[in-house]
Design a protein around this motif. Structure first.
Motif, PDB file in Angstrom:
ATOM      1  N   VAL A 183       0.833  -1.205   0.000  1.00 48.75           N
ATOM      2  CA  VAL A 183       0.000   0.000   0.000  1.00 48.75           C
ATOM      3  C   VAL A 183       0.866   1.252   0.000  1.00 48.75           C
ATOM      4  CG1 VAL A 183      -1.683   1.305   1.346  1.00 48.75           C
ATOM      5  CG2 VAL A 183      -1.930  -1.157   1.115  1.00 48.75           C
ATOM      6  N   ASP A 184       2.037   1.179   0.651  1.00 45.77           N
ATOM      7  CA  ASP A 184       2.934   2.340   0.710  1.00 45.77           C
ATOM      8  C   ASP A 184       3.275   2.862  -0.681  1.00 45.77           C
ATOM      9  OD1 ASP A 184       2.975   2.055   3.397  1.00 45.77           O
ATOM     10  OD2 ASP A 184       4.961   1.151   3.521  1.00 45.77           O
ATOM     11  N   PHE A 185       3.394   1.960  -1.663  1.00 47.03           N
ATOM     12  CA  PHE A 185       3.892   2.339  -2.987  1.00 47.03           C
ATOM     13  C   PHE A 185       2.810   2.433  -4.060  1.00 47.03           C
ATOM     14  CE2 PHE A 185       8.471   0.710  -2.188  1.00 47.03           C
ATOM     15  CZ  PHE A 185       8.714   1.862  -1.454  1.00 47.03           C
ATOM     16  N   LYS A 186       1.672   1.816  -3.855  1.00 47.93           N
ATOM     17  CA  LYS A 186       0.643   1.876  -4.886  1.00 47.93           C
ATOM     18  C   LYS A 186      -0.636   2.567  -4.418  1.00 47.93           C
ATOM     19  CE  LYS A 186      -1.476  -2.661  -4.024  1.00 47.93           C
ATOM     20  NZ  LYS A 186      -1.767  -3.995  -4.602  1.00 47.93           N
ATOM     21  N   THR A 239      -7.386  -3.210  -0.932  1.00 49.09           N
ATOM     22  CA  THR A 239      -8.222  -2.804  -2.060  1.00 49.09           C
ATOM     23  C   THR A 239      -7.948  -1.351  -2.422  1.00 49.09           C
ATOM     24  OG1 THR A 239     -10.512  -2.509  -2.803  1.00 49.09           O
ATOM     25  CG2 THR A 239     -10.092  -2.218  -0.466  1.00 49.09           C
ATOM     26  N   ASP A 240      -8.112  -1.021  -3.695  1.00 46.09           N
ATOM     27  CA  ASP A 240      -7.963   0.370  -4.127  1.00 46.09           C
ATOM     28  C   ASP A 240      -9.328   1.009  -4.372  1.00 46.09           C
ATOM     29  OD1 ASP A 240      -8.756  -0.986  -6.365  1.00 46.09           O
ATOM     30  OD2 ASP A 240      -7.044  -0.418  -7.604  1.00 46.09           O
ATOM     31  N   TYR A 241     -10.368   0.457  -3.781  1.00 47.42           N
ATOM     32  CA  TYR A 241     -11.731   0.979  -3.951  1.00 47.42           C
ATOM     33  C   TYR A 241     -11.807   2.421  -3.458  1.00 47.42           C
ATOM     34  CZ  TYR A 241     -16.804   1.421  -3.509  1.00 47.42           C
ATOM     35  OH  TYR A 241     -18.119   1.846  -3.607  1.00 47.42           O
ATOM     36  N   GLU A 270      -5.713   0.807   7.351  1.00 45.24           N
ATOM     37  CA  GLU A 270      -4.708   1.778   6.914  1.00 45.24           C
ATOM     38  C   GLU A 270      -5.080   2.272   5.533  1.00 45.24           C
ATOM     39  OE1 GLU A 270       0.124   1.947   5.955  1.00 45.24           O
ATOM     40  OE2 GLU A 270      -0.892   0.047   6.335  1.00 45.24           O
ATOM     41  N   LYS A 271      -4.843   3.570   5.293  1.00 44.89           N
ATOM     42  CA  LYS A 271      -5.128   4.146   3.994  1.00 44.89           C
ATOM     43  C   LYS A 271      -3.940   4.991   3.538  1.00 44.89           C
ATOM     44  CE  LYS A 271      -8.038   7.485   1.562  1.00 44.89           C
ATOM     45  NZ  LYS A 271      -9.105   8.500   1.676  1.00 44.89           N
ATOM     46  N   VAL A 272      -3.517   4.765   2.295  1.00 45.92           N
ATOM     47  CA  VAL A 272      -2.452   5.559   1.681  1.00 45.92           C
ATOM     48  C   VAL A 272      -2.929   6.002   0.311  1.00 45.92           C
ATOM     49  CG1 VAL A 272      -0.085   5.579   0.819  1.00 45.92           C
ATOM     50  CG2 VAL A 272      -0.628   4.314   2.901  1.00 45.92           C
ATOM     51  N   GLY A 273      -3.021   7.325   0.113  1.00 46.22           N
ATOM     52  CA  GLY A 273      -3.473   7.838  -1.174  1.00 46.22           C
ATOM     53  C   GLY A 273      -2.405   7.718  -2.240  1.00 46.22           C
ATOM     54  N   PRO A 274      -2.779   7.788  -3.511  1.00 43.40           N
ATOM     55  CA  PRO A 274      -1.803   7.666  -4.613  1.00 43.40           C
ATOM     56  C   PRO A 274      -0.703   8.719  -4.560  1.00 43.40           C
ATOM     57  CG  PRO A 274      -4.052   7.470  -5.432  1.00 43.40           C
ATOM     58  CD  PRO A 274      -4.160   7.908  -4.006  1.00 43.40           C
ATOM     59  N   THR A 275      -1.053   9.954  -4.183  1.00 49.28           N
ATOM     60  CA  THR A 275      -0.050  11.015  -4.117  1.00 49.28           C
ATOM     61  C   THR A 275       0.984  10.715  -3.048  1.00 49.28           C
ATOM     62  OG1 THR A 275      -1.699  12.633  -4.841  1.00 49.28           O
ATOM     63  CG2 THR A 275       0.306  13.483  -3.792  1.00 49.28           C
ATOM     64  N   VAL A 276       0.501  10.268  -1.879  1.00 54.41           N
ATOM     65  CA  VAL A 276       1.409   9.909  -0.792  1.00 54.41           C
ATOM     66  C   VAL A 276       2.291   8.745  -1.215  1.00 54.41           C
ATOM     67  CG1 VAL A 276       1.552   9.068   1.580  1.00 54.41           C
ATOM     68  CG2 VAL A 276      -0.185  10.760   0.959  1.00 54.41           C
ATOM     69  N   ALA A 277       1.703   7.769  -1.912  1.00 56.46           N
ATOM     70  CA  ALA A 277       2.467   6.610  -2.380  1.00 56.46           C
ATOM     71  C   ALA A 277       3.586   7.042  -3.327  1.00 56.46           C
ATOM     72  CB  ALA A 277       1.536   5.618  -3.073  1.00 56.46           C
ATOM     73  N   GLU A 326       5.714  -8.124   0.007  1.00 56.84           N
ATOM     74  CA  GLU A 326       5.417  -6.840  -0.597  1.00 56.84           C
ATOM     75  C   GLU A 326       6.614  -5.902  -0.533  1.00 56.84           C
ATOM     76  OE1 GLU A 326       2.020  -5.278   1.361  1.00 56.84           O
ATOM     77  OE2 GLU A 326       0.589  -6.513   0.243  1.00 56.84           O
ATOM     78  N   ILE A 327       6.696  -5.020  -1.515  1.00 52.11           N
ATOM     79  CA  ILE A 327       7.701  -3.958  -1.534  1.00 52.11           C
ATOM     80  C   ILE A 327       7.056  -2.735  -0.902  1.00 52.11           C
ATOM     81  CG2 ILE A 327       9.247  -2.578  -2.950  1.00 52.11           C
ATOM     82  CD1 ILE A 327       9.842  -5.555  -3.043  1.00 52.11           C
ATOM     83  N   ASP A 328       7.486  -2.403   0.310  1.00 54.62           N
ATOM     84  CA  ASP A 328       6.926  -1.268   1.029  1.00 54.62           C
ATOM     85  C   ASP A 328       8.053  -0.536   1.754  1.00 54.62           C
ATOM     86  OD1 ASP A 328       7.574  -3.037   3.024  1.00 54.62           O
ATOM     87  OD2 ASP A 328       5.507  -3.502   3.581  1.00 54.62           O
ATOM     88  N   GLN A 329       7.687   0.372   2.656  1.00 59.71           N
ATOM     89  CA  GLN A 329       8.716   1.143   3.368  1.00 59.71           C
ATOM     90  C   GLN A 329       9.609   0.246   4.209  1.00 59.71           C
ATOM     91  OE1 GLN A 329       7.970   5.311   4.844  1.00 59.71           O
ATOM     92  NE2 GLN A 329       5.875   4.547   4.853  1.00 59.71           N
TER      93      GLN A 329
END
Length: 425
Positions: free
Chosen positions: A143-146, A191-193, A236-243, A305-308
């Motif tokens: 989620v961190d990256f996408k 999910t990216d809903y 947890e929620k990560v927006g596309p801009t933050v990612a 997963e590839i994350d922070q």
């Protein structure tokens, strides 16, 4: 562990040379100091960059790493020395080996430089395979990256992840990622809903849809409020801009770490070839770890997963690998001063063979710790620990077979092939 191993190995060398225990301990600490300082400062560079560029748990991890380096240096260099001095004043008998370990790894005389092309070929072949794998399979981005929403949900009994994914597909309008998280009765749903919708209503709607999709697996008596309180463990929620920002920060963190390590090694050893050898070995280790994650994600029974956290693992691997490399470089520098008339290949081979005991001892102790964390540390850090396990193996390999070999191939031949050699008094 590393600083203590360096000191003990040096003391054993002094004892083997015929020195008394008091002089051997004094000279052991003295001769190990430069390698300890250099190797730990290169790791410190990585920790500081992680603190400056990381956030949240990554910054916390980096802070702990830096504190650990400082305290371990203090205890290894000062505290243990005071303990030995006290024991010596009481005429205690001190030993630094058992009958089994007395001569372990001491009579190795392998021609590392003569066989370097074999290991170049092995690494190149593996690298090509991994590059092709990355191009075809890509990575399982966290989620961190996408960007996206992640929920950890616990049930009363084991559940089937494929059945849950099929149940959630119609409510989210697409198949979410569902994996077992820890025990068989706990899952993680990603999910990216409506991830582009920052309204609070979108968050609540997503949780309602999650509940609707999971309702067949929860039981008839579980309402939405009960689900939120008892079953949903975290969200947890990560927006596309933050990612995107996190991706950019991660790339810069790795880049500045490599530059910082190169400059430090260059300054300390006064030869760019040492910096080059160290950096190429680090890139080798990072690519090996990335390649295995691309190859094994979806196959291994835990999240890859590839994350922070993975970026923190990569930077930790770089710190470990350069730590190991600097120890050998330090021995090369010492031997250049001691054996000025000897051939370049002979000096480098002597340095690698002389430090092989320290390399193996340090690697095994680190591996034991990581295996314990991997087995008992829990699902949330299993991928992180697996990356470190890969890094310890590849870091040890690249230090011995890649970094020093590149120094050999990029430096000139002749009696003055190194500028830093100084005769020891």
């Amino acid at each position: 562990v590393d600083a203590n191993v360096l000191i003990y190995e040096r003391i054993r060398e002094e004892l083997t040379a015929g020195k008394g225990i008091k002089l051997a301990i004094a000279d052991g600490y003295k001769n190990a100091l430069s390698a300890i300082i250099d190797s730990n400062l290169t790791t410190m560079i990585v920790g500081v960059i992680l603190i400056l560029s990381g956030s949240g748990p990554v910054k916390g991890f980096a802070t702990t790493l830096v504190i650990g380096i400082c305290t371990s240096l203090f205890s290894a260099i000062l505290i243990t020395r005071l303990i030995y001095e006290k024991l010596l004043t009481r005429n205690r008998v001190l030993t630094f080996a058992t009958r089994i370990t007395q001569g372990a790894f001491k009579n190795i005389n392998y021609d590392f430089m003569g066989n370097r092309r074999i290991f170049y070929a092995i690494s190149s072949a593996i690298m090509v395979i991994f590059i092709i794998t990355i191009a075809i399979r890509g990575f399982s981005l966290g989620v961190d990256f996408k960007g996206g929403r992640t929920f950890v949900v616990r049930f009363d009994k084991p559940v089937n992840t494929e059945a849950i994914a099929a149940s959630l597909k119609p409510v989210f309008g697409g198949t979410p990622q569902v994996i077992t998280f820890g025990t068989e009765n706990q899952i993680r749903v990603t999910t990216d809903y409506k991830i582009d919708d920052d309204a609070a209503e979108a968050d609540e709607e997503t949780e309602q849809l999650l509940y609707q999709g999971l309702k067949p697996f929860l039981g008839e008596n579980v309402d939405f409020n009960s689900f939120i309180v008892n079953n949903r463990q975290s969200s947890e929620k990560v927006g596309p801009t933050v990612a995107d920002d996190i991706k950019i920060q991660s790339v810069w963190a790795i880049f500045f770490s490599l530059i910082g390590i190169f400059l430090y090694v260059f300054v300390r050893f006064r030869n760019w070839q040492f910096g080059l050898g160290g950096i190429v070995a680090l890139m080798h280790d990072a690519m090996m770890t990335l390649g295995l994650f691309a190859l094994l994600w979806g196959i291994m029974p835990f999240s890859m997963e590839i994350d922070q956290a993975f970026i923190a693992a990569i930077l930790t691997i770089l710190g470990y690998s350069i730590n190991d490399t600097v120890v050998i470089f330090d021995r090369v520098r010492e031997y250049v001063g001691l054996y000025r008339k000897r051939d370049k290949a002979e000096i480098i081979n002597m340095a690698v063979n002389a430090t092989i005991s320290r390399t193996i001892n340090t690697s095994l102790t680190v591996l034991f710790v990581l295996l314990v964390i991997f087995i008992f540390g829990g699902e949330s850090i299993r991928g992180f620990t697996f990356a470190l396990l890969i890094g310890v193996v590849t870091g040890t390999y690249s230090t011995v077979f890649i970094a020093t070999a590149l120094v050999y191939d990029t430096t000139k031949s002749g009696p003055d092939w190194m500028k830093f050699g100084k005769k020891k008094s």
